[in-house]
Design a protein around this motif. Structure first.
Motif, PDB file in Angstrom:
ATOM      1  N   LYS A  64       0.766  -1.263   0.062  1.00  0.00           N
ATOM      2  CA  LYS A  64       0.053  -0.164   0.045  1.00  0.00           C
ATOM      3  C   LYS A  64       0.878   1.139   0.300  1.00  0.00           C
ATOM      4  N   GLN A 135      -4.925  -3.113  -1.475  1.00  0.00           N
ATOM      5  CA  GLN A 135      -3.928  -3.206  -0.392  1.00  0.00           C
ATOM      6  C   GLN A 135      -2.482  -3.477  -0.863  1.00  0.00           C
ATOM      7  N   ILE A 162      -8.485  -4.055  -0.133  1.00  0.00           N
ATOM      8  CA  ILE A 162      -8.553  -3.608   1.100  1.00  0.00           C
ATOM      9  C   ILE A 162      -9.795  -4.483   1.936  1.00  0.00           C
ATOM     10  N   ASP A 166      -8.090  -3.176   7.473  1.00  0.00           N
ATOM     11  CA  ASP A 166      -7.044  -2.162   7.122  1.00  0.00           C
ATOM     12  C   ASP A 166      -7.608  -0.575   7.394  1.00  0.00           C
TER      13      ASP A 166
END
Length: 694
Positions: A64, A135, A162, A166
């Protein structure tokens, strides 16, 4: 490489390194900002979550943090800086294909959250997911059918979206973010928002993006009209922790892409002229239900997934009619890991059904219907069973063997014919931890790719030579055999700690040789083979997909990473060569294989000035001239690109949760063309995004 670029990078690298070493000397180790942080990286491309250091396969992970620094416009754009990975199709995300070690398109498998994405149409888009919702991205290089089945002869691109966790800070029950991004080249506005919450045993996620793109410009100032698009994406997840061992999760994802790409490919003469563009709308829908049972026993670490994909592609073609290319996939994955002390067994079953519908318009502007006619209705079924055994021979030597059996069939309703095949895919590997700082690996992998319905059954007109009836027509070939790959590679990883200070140097090198049999290619018999146009309305040329070539690909990649305190420097280099054998009446010759990327290296240096909550970095990419091309193709000139990026993430209470990312891609406004792409890439692009997390 231009002297200006070299001087900037060399100077910045020396400045940051000296600053870092000085900081190590002047400050106590108790200052956390000066302690080298080594992140643990996990991957899912091996079908189970593992620490990347424990994986006996070449995998690159873009996490990320890297995604936010790069601010890519597409998944393909996000991986384009990696060694032996390139992107064709220009700057139009709907036309981009990812190339891994010289293989692309259907030869690279796309996986999203563990589910296959079987959406590769000829000249149609296949990557729809906005990178803002990811992600991480994992690129598994090399044949991998023993794990994933058909399609993975070049590698696998895994996209992990994601989760609610998260977005939620530790100790909180709700969290989320809003983000606004802008790119000046193309006036691209990207709005993203996500919200996550936990309620006891239940967690939920809702996230979405809205991306509005105008025409971008090349380095020479020409407009890339085909880059105009409007993209909307929605992602939702609902999870339920049944107990401490069991979890159930439902996921729904939807993408709507409205763009104006060129009719075929991405040639400059198409993208620079508005009249050569078409209207295209793609609606991509995904729904999945996941169940897992883990931790209650060494023999029960079970995952099950059932998923449904539907991709609807609508185009207003240059004749004024409407074309459609739709595919539906219903799939299931069952997987369990058994732990027997020094031995681990992974056993799985995969199955999926593809339902393909196409239609090509015929109207007053095109009364002869001289269009390509892919199958209007085709179906395919695939079932695979596989196992992978890993055994610790000693504390420093680990062996791995894998075997997979796939049975697949394809049927066309248009010509009432079918194709049935089966394949065995084997793999074997050994990993040796020679010393604390040296690890060797040796692998052998087989893979295959079943021919798709387009290659098997396409008919109709490929193109017209300019005279009535003087057409080149597609001829179906339902007897196509699967492509098969055999790959062997040797890898070494070196890790050194405390060389100069509290630092670490990592070097990874891999050499590979991939032999592909029954390589599928399009055999086009043109006017050069039959002379001038005849005075009749008849077929005067053909295009047929054939298994006529055996391809050989070989090369290597080297990746280095150095960390000390807040300073990081990374360099990667990739080189691939490829030939194919052609049998003629006079014997067998070897010719250059198309789609082989140019030699490429990328250098990235960055430093965190934590006293002002800022990270600064520079990235330089150099691609060499690609002159190893077939006789009928022109060479591609080399180029050097420089990117700058910065992140500001204030730590004060007043601005807690704020993050600003700024970057300049192609700093010197270079006009360049990636090898095997027919269009020059975008010029200088300044990007900025503001994110607030709560």
């Amino acid at each position: 490489m231009p002297k200006t670029s070299s001087s900037i990078i060399s100077g910045l690298g020396c400045l940051l390194l000296s600053h870092s070493l000085a900081a190590e000397t002047e400050h106590s180790p108790s200052h956390s900002e000066q302690v080298t942080q080594f992140k643990k990286v996990t991957v899912n491309a091996t079908r189970v979550e593992q620490d990347v250091k424990e994986v006996n396969r070449p995998i690159v992970v873009i996490d990320k943090e890297n995604l936010e620094e790069r601010q890519p416009n597409s998944t393909a754009d996000a991986v384009s800086r990696e060694a032996n990975v390139s992107v064709s199709g220009g700057a139009v995300p709907g036309n981009q294909k990812i190339n891994i070690r010289g293989l692309q398109g259907d030869k690279v498998l796309q996986v999203i959250d563990g589910a296959r994405s079987n959406t590769n149409f000829a000249h149609r888009p296949s990557y729809f997911l906005d990178p803002e919702l990811l992600q991480s991205i994992e690129v598994l290089k090399g044949p991998s059918s023993s794990l994933w089945g058909s399609g993975a002869i070049g590698g696998v691109v895994v996209q992990n979206t994601i989760d609610a966790q998260d977005l939620i800070k530790e100790g909180e029950e709700i969290g989320g973010f809003v983000k606004q991004g802008y790119q000046d080249n193309g006036d691209i506005f990207t709005t993203t928002a996500g919200f996550g919450a936990t309620f006891g045993q239940v967690d939920a996620l809702v996230a979405g993006t809205y991306r509005d793109s105008d025409a971008m410009e090349q380095g020479n100032g020409n407009s890339l009209y085909g880059t105009e698009s409007l993209n909307r994406t929605l992602l939702t997840k609902l999870g339920f922790n049944i107990d401490s061992h069991q979890r159930l999760q439902a996921q729904y994802r939807y993408a709507d892409l409205d763009g104006h790409p060129p009719t075929v490919g991405s040639a400059d003469d198409a993208l620079n002229v508005k009249d050569n563009l078409i209207d295209r709308e793609v609606k991509d829908t995904h729904a999945a239900l996941d169940y897992s049972h883990k931790g209650s026993s060494d023999y029960l670490n079970f995952d099950a997934k059932i998923y449904y994909n539907e991709t609807e592609n609508r185009e207003n073609n240059t004749f004024g009619g409407n074309d459609k290319s739709d595919v539906e996939t219903l799939g299931i994955n069952l997987l369990n890991r058994f732990d027997f002390g020094a031995t681990t067994a992974l056993v799985g079953i995969d199955g999926y059904h593809d339902d393909i519908r196409t239609g090509r318009a015929v109207n007053a502007s095109n009364p002869s219907g001289n269009r390509p006619n892919p199958p209007s209705k085709a179906e395919s079924d695939t079932w695979g069973i596989f196992t992978t055994l890993t055994h610790d021979i000693t504390s420093s030597v680990q062996a791995e063997v894998g075997l997979r059996y796939d049975d697949f069939s394809t049927e066309s309703k248009d010509i009432n014919t079918s194709s049935d095949e089966s394949e065995l895919s084997a793999s074997a590997g050994i990993r040796w931890q020679a010393t604390d700082w040296m690890r060797w690996s040796l692998r052998y992998d087989e893979a295959f790719r079943a021919p798709n319905s387009y290659e098997l059954y396409i008919q109709g007109t490929h193109f017209n030579y300019g005279a009535p009836g003087w057409d080149n027509n597609f001829v179906a070939n339902p007897d196509l055999k699967p492509e098969k790959a055999e790959n062997i590679e040797l890898g070494v990883n070196l890790e050194f700690d405390h060389l100069l200070a509290d630092d670490r140097l990592s070097i990874t090198a891999t050499a590979f040789k991939n032999d592909v049999e029954d390589f599928i290619y399009l055999d086009v018999i043109t006017e050069a083979d039959f002379g001038p146009p005849p005075a009749c309305n008849c077929i005067t040329g053909t295009s047929t997909h054939k298994n006529a070539r055996d391809a050989e690909l070989w090369g290597f990649e080297v990746e280095t990473d150095y960390q000390v305190g807040a300073f990081n420097a990374a360099i990667n280099y990739g080189q691939t060569r490829g030939t194919h054998k052609t049998t003629l009446a006079t014997g067998t010759t070897k010719d250059a294989l198309p789609d082989i990327p140019a030699n490429k290296w990328t250098a990235d240096v960055n430093y965190g000035f934590w006293d002002i909550d800022t990270k600064l970095g520079a990235r330089v990419l150099h691609a060499s001239r690609q002159d190893r091309v077939p006789d009928t193709r022109e060479t591609y000139e080399g180029y050097t690109l420089t990117d700058l990026y910065a992140t500001w993430e204030p730590s004060g209470a007043m601005l807690d949760g704020v993050k600003v990312d700024f970057s300049i891609a192609n700093l010197f406004d270079k006009n360049y063309q990636v090898a095997w792409s027919e269009v020059s890439e975008p010029g200088r692009s300044t990007k900025i995004s503001l994110k607030y997390s709560f």
